[in-house]
Design a protein around this motif. Structure first.
Motif, short mmCIF file in Angstrom:
data_model
loop_
_atom_site.label_atom_id
_atom_site.label_comp_id
_atom_site.label_asym_id
_atom_site.label_seq_id
_atom_site.Cartn_x
_atom_site.Cartn_y
_atom_site.Cartn_z
N LYS A 1 59.43 16.00 23.38
CA LYS A 1 60.15 15.04 24.21
C LYS A 1 61.11 14.23 23.34
O LYS A 1 60.78 13.94 22.19
N TRP A 2 62.24 13.87 23.89
CA TRP A 2 63.17 12.99 23.16
C TRP A 2 63.31 11.70 23.95
O TRP A 2 63.87 11.68 25.04
N TYR A 3 62.75 10.62 23.41
CA TYR A 3 62.76 9.31 24.08
C TYR A 3 64.22 8.86 24.25
O TYR A 3 64.96 8.78 23.26
N SER A 4 64.61 8.57 25.48
CA SER A 4 66.05 8.39 25.76
C SER A 4 66.34 7.19 26.67
O SER A 4 66.92 7.34 27.75
N ILE B 1 72.44 6.98 22.41
CA ILE B 1 73.57 7.90 22.60
C ILE B 1 72.98 9.29 22.83
O ILE B 1 72.18 9.76 22.03
N TYR B 2 73.39 9.92 23.95
CA TYR B 2 72.85 11.24 24.31
C TYR B 2 73.99 12.11 24.81
O TYR B 2 74.66 11.73 25.79
N PHE B 3 74.21 13.23 24.17
CA PHE B 3 75.24 14.12 24.69
C PHE B 3 74.99 15.56 24.25
O PHE B 3 74.25 15.82 23.30
N THR B 4 75.61 16.47 24.99
CA THR B 4 75.59 17.89 24.62
C THR B 4 77.03 18.39 24.65
O THR B 4 77.69 18.33 25.68
N LEU B 5 77.48 18.84 23.50
CA LEU B 5 78.80 19.46 23.40
C LEU B 5 78.60 20.97 23.56
O LEU B 5 77.75 21.56 22.88
N THR B 6 79.33 21.57 24.45
CA THR B 6 79.15 22.99 24.75
C THR B 6 80.45 23.72 24.40
O THR B 6 81.52 23.34 24.89
N THR B 7 80.35 24.70 23.53
CA THR B 7 81.55 25.38 23.05
C THR B 7 81.35 26.90 23.10
O THR B 7 80.26 27.37 23.42
N LYS B 8 82.38 27.61 22.70
CA LYS B 8 82.21 29.06 22.58
C LYS B 8 81.18 29.34 21.46
O LYS B 8 80.97 28.47 20.60
N PRO B 9 80.55 30.51 21.49
CA PRO B 9 79.51 30.76 20.49
C PRO B 9 80.09 30.81 19.07
O PRO B 9 81.24 31.17 18.89
N PHE C 1 69.39 2.09 20.63
CA PHE C 1 68.86 1.12 21.59
C PHE C 1 68.09 0.01 20.88
O PHE C 1 67.76 0.12 19.70
N GLU C 2 67.81 -1.06 21.63
CA GLU C 2 66.98 -2.17 21.12
C GLU C 2 65.53 -1.79 21.37
O GLU C 2 65.15 -1.60 22.52
N ASN C 3 64.74 -1.63 20.33
CA ASN C 3 63.34 -1.24 20.56
C ASN C 3 62.56 -1.47 19.28
O ASN C 3 63.00 -1.07 18.21
N GLY C 4 61.39 -2.08 19.42
CA GLY C 4 60.60 -2.36 18.23
C GLY C 4 59.78 -1.18 17.76
O GLY C 4 59.31 -1.16 16.63
N LYS C 5 59.59 -0.16 18.61
CA LYS C 5 58.65 0.90 18.30
C LYS C 5 59.27 2.06 17.51
O LYS C 5 58.63 2.67 16.67
N PHE C 6 60.52 2.37 17.83
CA PHE C 6 61.19 3.50 17.19
C PHE C 6 62.19 2.99 16.16
O PHE C 6 62.77 1.92 16.33
N ASN C 7 62.41 3.78 15.12
CA ASN C 7 63.49 3.44 14.20
C ASN C 7 64.80 3.52 14.98
O ASN C 7 65.08 4.51 15.65
N SER C 8 65.61 2.48 14.89
CA SER C 8 66.82 2.42 15.70
C SER C 8 67.88 1.58 15.00
O SER C 8 67.57 0.77 14.13
#
Ligand code: BTN
Length: 237
Positions: free
Chosen positions: A59-62, A67-75, A138-145
């Motif tokens: 899982k990726w905590y989001s 910042i969350y993105f997927t860049l989709t390109t030719k192979p 993000f602002e969060n005490g639990k994860f490195n951020s």
């Protein structure tokens, strides 16, 4: 529902931008779009994800603020491309946030002060390359951020994509050897003790470099063993 979430002019090589305030996963959405024959390149970007995914289907905590993105390109017929993406991201983070110590952990995790802060998920899917990136801003005490406001997040995105545009051209022309020294400068020191987790075993040894095609070299019992990205994960000793 698609909503406009970024107000910056990204370089043309990215193609069409699809922005969401919330989505299950930008990676999954990119696959849906490809399955619907959406032409590449395109970018899926979201303010938050309800089902963000990491490597090995972790899982990726989001939460909002990251910042969350997927860049989709030719192979691209060279898996070292994902290492180049990591170099571009670390270089940008280092210039924007000089007070933190960013390094790359092979293949392309980004650590800030020795703890993971960003990850890259590079996948081939139906004749396209998906490069998914999550950065803990993000602002969060639990994860490195690295808590950032919207302006700083946009600055990271803009500078990152500009650098990536330049690096993708270089990678096309010169391949990974052009980037090898940069990678070595940004990762753990040669000789550092590491553990490699392969599907059925754990191997301990010393980091001995990266090959011209982006594989990790482990020195163990006076032998050099090479590992490909995707097969294994790494722990720094
Ligand atoms: C990892 O280090 O395991 C890779 C993490 C990749 C997370 C990003 S967030 C944007 C994109 N969408 C996802 O569901 N995953 C990637």
């Amino acid at each position: 529902m698609a909503t406009k979430s970024i107000e910056i002019n990204l370089p043309d090589f990215i193609g069409k931008v699809f922005s969401y305030s919330e989505i299950d996963s930008t990676q999954v959405e990119a696959k849906r779009k490809i399955a619907q024959k959406c032409p590449v390149p395109f970018l899926i970007i979201a303010k938050s994800q309800t089902g963000g995914l990491g490597r090995f289907r972790r899982k990726w905590y989001s939460p909002t603020g990251g910042i969350y993105f997927t860049l989709t390109t030719k192979p691209v017929n060279n898996p070292a491309i994902s290492l180049v993406v990591g170099i571009a991201l670390v270089e940008i983070l280092k210039t924007i946030i000089p007070e933190r110590k960013f390094i790359l952990k092979w293949p392309n995790d980004i650590l800030a002060d020795n703890e993971k802060i960003a990850g890259i998920l590079a996948e081939n899917f139906n004749n396209a390359l998906l490069i998914g990136i999550g950065i803990n801003t993000f602002e969060n005490g639990k994860f490195n951020s690295i808590p950032c406001d919207e302006n700083s997040r946009n600055e990271i995105l803009l500078k990152f994509f500009k650098k990536l545009d330049f690096y993708f051209d270089k990678f096309d022309q010169k391949g990974f050897p052009y980037f090898l020294n940069k990678y070595i400068e940004l990762t753990i020191p040669i000789g550092a003790e590491i553990e490699i987790f392969a599907p059925n075993e754990k191997i301990t040894g010393f980091f001995s470099g990266i090959t011209d095609d982006g594989r990790l070299i482990l020195e163990c019992d006076n032998k050099k063993i090479k590992f490909s990205n995707g097969e294994v994960s790494l722990r720094i000793g």
